[in-house]
Design a protein around this motif. Structure first.
Motif, PDB file in Angstrom:
ATOM      1  N   HIS A 193       5.788   5.242  15.464  1.00 34.92           N
ATOM      2  CA  HIS A 193       4.955   6.153  14.662  1.00 34.92           C
ATOM      3  C   HIS A 193       4.957   7.572  15.219  1.00 34.92           C
ATOM      4  O   HIS A 193       5.302   8.519  14.533  1.00 34.92           O
ATOM      5  CB  HIS A 193       3.488   5.681  14.660  1.00 34.92           C
ATOM      6  N   ASP A 194       4.514   7.696  16.464  1.00 37.70           N
ATOM      7  CA  ASP A 194       4.325   9.021  17.048  1.00 37.70           C
ATOM      8  C   ASP A 194       5.641   9.754  17.249  1.00 37.70           C
ATOM      9  O   ASP A 194       5.725  10.957  17.038  1.00 37.70           O
ATOM     10  CB  ASP A 194       3.563   8.905  18.369  1.00 37.70           C
ATOM     11  N   GLY A 195       6.675   9.050  17.663  1.00 37.66           N
ATOM     12  CA  GLY A 195       7.972   9.689  17.871  1.00 37.66           C
ATOM     13  C   GLY A 195       8.572  10.217  16.581  1.00 37.66           C
ATOM     14  O   GLY A 195       9.086  11.330  16.534  1.00 37.66           O
TER      15      GLY A 195
ATOM     16  N   GLY B 265      -5.177   7.829   9.040  1.00 38.26           N
ATOM     17  CA  GLY B 265      -4.231   7.452  10.085  1.00 38.26           C
ATOM     18  C   GLY B 265      -2.806   7.448   9.565  1.00 38.26           C
ATOM     19  O   GLY B 265      -2.562   7.552   8.363  1.00 38.26           O
ATOM     20  N   LEU B 266      -1.865   7.345  10.502  1.00 37.57           N
ATOM     21  CA  LEU B 266      -0.459   7.264  10.123  1.00 37.57           C
ATOM     22  C   LEU B 266      -0.138   5.834   9.697  1.00 37.57           C
ATOM     23  O   LEU B 266      -0.500   4.880  10.379  1.00 37.57           O
ATOM     24  CB  LEU B 266       0.445   7.640  11.297  1.00 37.57           C
ATOM     25  N   VAL B 267       0.541   5.700   8.574  1.00 40.85           N
ATOM     26  CA  VAL B 267       0.945   4.404   8.051  1.00 40.85           C
ATOM     27  C   VAL B 267       2.460   4.307   8.178  1.00 40.85           C
ATOM     28  O   VAL B 267       3.173   5.243   7.824  1.00 40.85           O
ATOM     29  CB  VAL B 267       0.545   4.254   6.565  1.00 40.85           C
ATOM     30  N   MET B 268       2.948   3.179   8.707  1.00 43.38           N
ATOM     31  CA  MET B 268       4.386   2.962   8.772  1.00 43.38           C
ATOM     32  C   MET B 268       4.702   1.671   8.032  1.00 43.38           C
ATOM     33  O   MET B 268       4.129   0.625   8.301  1.00 43.38           O
ATOM     34  CB  MET B 268       4.905   2.859  10.207  1.00 43.38           C
TER      35      MET B 268
ATOM     36  N   ILE C  44       0.862  -1.168   0.000  1.00 43.27           N
ATOM     37  CA  ILE C  44       0.000   0.000   0.000  1.00 43.27           C
ATOM     38  C   ILE C  44       0.899   1.219   0.000  1.00 43.27           C
ATOM     39  O   ILE C  44       1.721   1.393   0.895  1.00 43.27           O
ATOM     40  CB  ILE C  44      -0.897   0.007   1.258  1.00 43.27           C
ATOM     41  N   PHE C  45       0.738   2.075  -1.016  1.00 45.67           N
ATOM     42  CA  PHE C  45       1.624   3.225  -1.122  1.00 45.67           C
ATOM     43  C   PHE C  45       0.850   4.413  -1.655  1.00 45.67           C
ATOM     44  O   PHE C  45      -0.056   4.241  -2.459  1.00 45.67           O
ATOM     45  CB  PHE C  45       2.813   2.899  -2.036  1.00 45.67           C
ATOM     46  N   PRO C  46       1.183   5.619  -1.229  1.00 51.80           N
ATOM     47  CA  PRO C  46       0.453   6.810  -1.664  1.00 51.80           C
ATOM     48  C   PRO C  46       0.650   7.110  -3.144  1.00 51.80           C
ATOM     49  O   PRO C  46       1.542   6.573  -3.790  1.00 51.80           O
ATOM     50  CB  PRO C  46       1.046   7.913  -0.793  1.00 51.80           C
TER      51      PRO C  46
ATOM     52  N   ARG D 241      17.981  -1.138   6.813  1.00 52.83           N
ATOM     53  CA  ARG D 241      16.551  -1.056   7.099  1.00 52.83           C
ATOM     54  C   ARG D 241      16.030   0.341   6.816  1.00 52.83           C
ATOM     55  O   ARG D 241      16.717   1.327   7.050  1.00 52.83           O
ATOM     56  CB  ARG D 241      16.290  -1.398   8.559  1.00 52.83           C
ATOM     57  N   LEU D 242      14.781   0.404   6.345  1.00 52.12           N
ATOM     58  CA  LEU D 242      14.093   1.665   6.109  1.00 52.12           C
ATOM     59  C   LEU D 242      12.757   1.655   6.821  1.00 52.12           C
ATOM     60  O   LEU D 242      12.120   0.607   6.937  1.00 52.12           O
ATOM     61  CB  LEU D 242      13.778   1.856   4.624  1.00 52.12           C
ATOM     62  N   LYS D 243      12.320   2.829   7.276  1.00 50.64           N
ATOM     63  CA  LYS D 243      10.960   3.032   7.757  1.00 50.64           C
ATOM     64  C   LYS D 243      10.368   4.172   6.950  1.00 50.64           C
ATOM     65  O   LYS D 243      11.031   5.177   6.707  1.00 50.64           O
ATOM     66  CB  LYS D 243      10.936   3.431   9.230  1.00 50.64           C
TER      67      LYS D 243
END
Length: 111
Positions: free
Chosen positions: A22-24, A57-60, A2-4, A47-49
């Protein structure tokens, strides 16, 4: 994955603590709710985030390379914009620095 859509900005965070959730990570930016995709890298560069707001909502997303490392820009205290083709290369584990837009000149005449 899933990608924008292609209309969003992609920003690479060149010097941040990857271990945050997420929040940090979202709190490190002025407005993470614009749809901008923020990309973070681990210390080992394997690694990537990705964090982005999809409207509800926030997606990670998280990706780990098994045998290689991601090509990364010089470490700075800022954000760096990437084009979509560059991001696709980065996410695939390729050298995104080699991705360039093709310059096409105007045609000289009709043959």
């Amino acid at each position: 994955m899933i990608f924008p859509l292609n209309r969003v900005r992609i920003m690479v965070a060149t010097k941040l603590d990857f271990r945050k959730g997420h929040d940090g990570l979202a709190a490190l930016h002025k407005d993470p709710f614009t749809g901008t995709v923020f990309v973070f890298r681990s210390r080992k560069a394997d690694r990537l985030k990705l964090i982005y707001w999809d409207g509800s909502g926030l997606v990670m997303a998280y990706k780990r390379l098994e045998e290689h490392t991601f090509t990364w820009p010089d470490i700075r205290d800022s954000l760096m914009a990437l084009g979509h083709a560059q991001f696709e290369a980065l996410f695939a584990g390729l050298d995104w620095c080699r991705v360039r837009a093709v310059e096409a000149g105007a045609p000289t005449g009709i043959e």
